[in-house]
Design a protein around this motif. Structure first.
Motif, mmCIF file in Angstrom:
data_model
loop_
_atom_site.group_PDB
_atom_site.id
_atom_site.type_symbol
_atom_site.label_atom_id
_atom_site.label_comp_id
_atom_site.label_asym_id
_atom_site.label_seq_id
_atom_site.Cartn_x
_atom_site.Cartn_y
_atom_site.Cartn_z
ATOM 1 N N PRO A 191 16.113 34.949 32.743
ATOM 2 C CA PRO A 191 16.285 34.670 34.174
ATOM 3 C C PRO A 191 17.536 35.356 34.722
ATOM 4 C CG PRO A 191 15.703 32.666 32.988
ATOM 5 C CD PRO A 191 15.979 33.713 31.948
ATOM 6 N N GLY A 192 17.385 35.994 35.857
ATOM 7 C CA GLY A 192 18.491 36.719 36.471
ATOM 8 C C GLY A 192 18.523 38.193 36.138
ATOM 9 N N LEU A 193 17.631 38.633 35.244
ATOM 10 C CA LEU A 193 17.523 40.051 34.896
ATOM 11 C C LEU A 193 16.314 40.653 35.588
ATOM 12 C CD1 LEU A 193 18.051 42.664 33.294
ATOM 13 C CD2 LEU A 193 16.834 41.619 31.363
ATOM 14 N N THR A 194 16.549 41.660 36.427
ATOM 15 C CA THR A 194 15.466 42.354 37.122
ATOM 16 C C THR A 194 15.671 43.861 36.980
ATOM 17 O OG1 THR A 194 16.685 42.263 39.223
ATOM 18 C CG2 THR A 194 15.091 40.502 38.799
ATOM 19 N N PHE A 195 14.606 44.601 37.270
ATOM 20 C CA PHE A 195 14.647 46.056 37.082
ATOM 21 C C PHE A 195 14.238 46.765 38.366
ATOM 22 C CE2 PHE A 195 14.054 44.168 32.956
ATOM 23 C CZ PHE A 195 14.932 44.885 32.155
ATOM 24 N N GLY A 196 14.841 47.936 38.589
ATOM 25 C CA GLY A 196 14.487 48.754 39.732
ATOM 26 C C GLY A 196 13.212 49.539 39.470
ATOM 27 N N LYS A 197 12.761 50.249 40.486
ATOM 28 C CA LYS A 197 11.567 51.078 40.311
ATOM 29 C C LYS A 197 11.900 52.239 39.387
ATOM 30 C CE LYS A 197 12.118 54.139 44.349
ATOM 31 N NZ LYS A 197 12.112 55.403 43.597
ATOM 32 N N PRO A 198 10.904 52.745 38.672
ATOM 33 C CA PRO A 198 11.168 53.864 37.764
ATOM 34 C C PRO A 198 11.755 55.070 38.497
ATOM 35 C CG PRO A 198 9.032 52.889 37.282
ATOM 36 C CD PRO A 198 9.518 52.254 38.552
ATOM 37 N N GLU A 199 12.690 55.729 37.830
ATOM 38 C CA GLU A 199 13.275 56.944 38.403
ATOM 39 C C GLU A 199 12.214 58.036 38.511
ATOM 40 O OE1 GLU A 199 16.238 57.002 39.508
ATOM 41 O OE2 GLU A 199 17.202 55.286 38.514
#
Length: 381
Positions: A191-199
């Motif tokens: 919880p609290g870990l998110t990821f951005g869109k792929p480069e």
């Protein structure tokens, strides 16, 4: 064409043969479509894991393959000759297992290492940040001690397999200066870990590279690897091995480009002769072959030093520098051999050229490798 390899025993020869067979049957038929469409190869890493190819250089007692590093790297080269993105991801997975294996307690290793090496999970390495790439000591992602562990807040960048991996080696700041960085083993789904869109990368399209955002994410204290403040020592120790992995990937990529260029030069004719019989082009191919063979010898020398327990940090930097520069030149020359069609997507050499560029950048840019090498030379004096 398959490379004739000097291997230490029959087991190693059988392993290389297995890797070639899997690469030809599971990787080669899918690579063009997945790279073109930028789609993740679902199920492929499970296939590699079932074959034992995700944990080759680690001890059998923990679920690894118990193979010398020189054998593991040649397997990695075979994978890279068919699909560079997959080989990079395998190398990063091996890199991400190193901190726990080398610095974890016996209890930590017993709890997590068998699953990490068992072929059912894939790992990622999370050191870089938007403003801290080559200067790892400048990272700002914070891990604040709390009663229930550590609260992580900050941004990480350039994570291979980001958002897909099952665990992440996170390096975060617990104090000040270069001695104020610690290492954590973070499970996916925290919880609290998110990821951005792929480069949107130049190459290696099939395996995502993302940023990560930690928003007061809780990491239990038992998931800190090593002592507080030991993070950079752990990171750099892992990178020595990781640089050899990238060197092997670069050689596999260069070998594929050479093979395609030779094949084309034997089929294409100009002025009544196969183009390989024209001295100008034949000499170009000879230089490409010399570069590939030399780069392979360089990474094998470093790997054998590692296997013998000798210092190899400088040798790893030399191998990474030589192999990746060779890959960039060989893939560029392969496009030249094919001429106009080499610049089109009808042939793989244009992709090889795009993929080779990143090998000169990640796991420490080649400028950083030169810095490592020169500092070692100065230390000797």
């Amino acid at each position: 064409m398959p490379v004739d390899r000097l291997l230490p025993n029959d087991e190693a020869r059988d392993l290389i043969a297995l890797a070639r067979d899997i690469a030809d049957k599971a990787l080669a038929p899918r690579v063009d479509e997945c790279e073109r469409d930028e789609t993740y190869p679902d199920g492929l890493f499970a296939t590699l894991g079932e074959a034992g190819l995700l944990s080759l250089p680690y001890p059998e007692e923990w679920g690894g393959g118990g193979q010398p590093y020189e054998v593991y790297l040649q397997v990695l080269e075979e994978l890279a000759a068919r699909w560079a993105a997959v080989a990079v991801a395998v190398s990063v997975h091996s890199l991400s297992c190193h901190p726990l294996m080398a610095f974890g307690t016996e209890q930590q290793k017993s709890q997590w290492l068998p699953e990490m090496l068992g072929g059912t999970t894939i790992g990622a390495y999370s050191l870089s940040e938007p403003q801290a790439g080559s200067d790892a000591g400048a990272l700002t992602c914070k891990a604040v001690a709390a009663d229930d562990g550590y609260r992580i807040t900050g941004e990480k960048a350039w994570i291979t397999h980001g958002g897909i991996a099952d665990f992440y080696n996170l390096f975060a700041r617990t104090g000040t200066g270069s001695q104020g960085i610690s290492c954590f083993l973070v499970p996916a789904g925290t919880p609290g870990l998110t990821f951005g869109k792929p480069e949107e990368k130049m190459g290696l399209h099939a395996v995502p590279t993302t940023a990560a955002h930690y928003d007061n994410a809780l990491i239990p204290a038992e998931r800190r690897i090593g002592e507080e403040g030991q993070g950079l020592q752990i990171a750099f120790s892992a990178l020595d091995s990781g640089r050899l992995g990238i060197a092997a990937v670069a050689v596999g990529l260069a070998q594929a480009a050479l093979d395609d260029a030779v094949a084309y030069s034997q089929e294409r004719s100009t002025f009544g002769r196969k183009i390989i019989d024209h001295q100008g082009l034949g000499f170009l191919l000879a230089d490409m072959a010399a570069a590939v063979d030399s780069a392979r010898a360089t990474y094998l020398d470093a790997a054998r030093r590692r296997d013998a327990g000798l210092p190899y940090s400088r040798n790893a930097s030399v191998a990474k520098l030589v192999a990746t520069d060779a890959a960039m030149k060989v893939t560029t020359d392969a496009v030249q051999v094919l001429g106009g069609v080499g610049y089109t997507r009808d042939y793989r050499v244009e992709r090889y050229m795009r993929e080779a560029k990143i090998t000169q950048i990640f796991e420490g840019t080649n400028q950083i490798q030169r810095l490592v090498i020169s500092r070692d030379l100065a230390k000797q004096r």
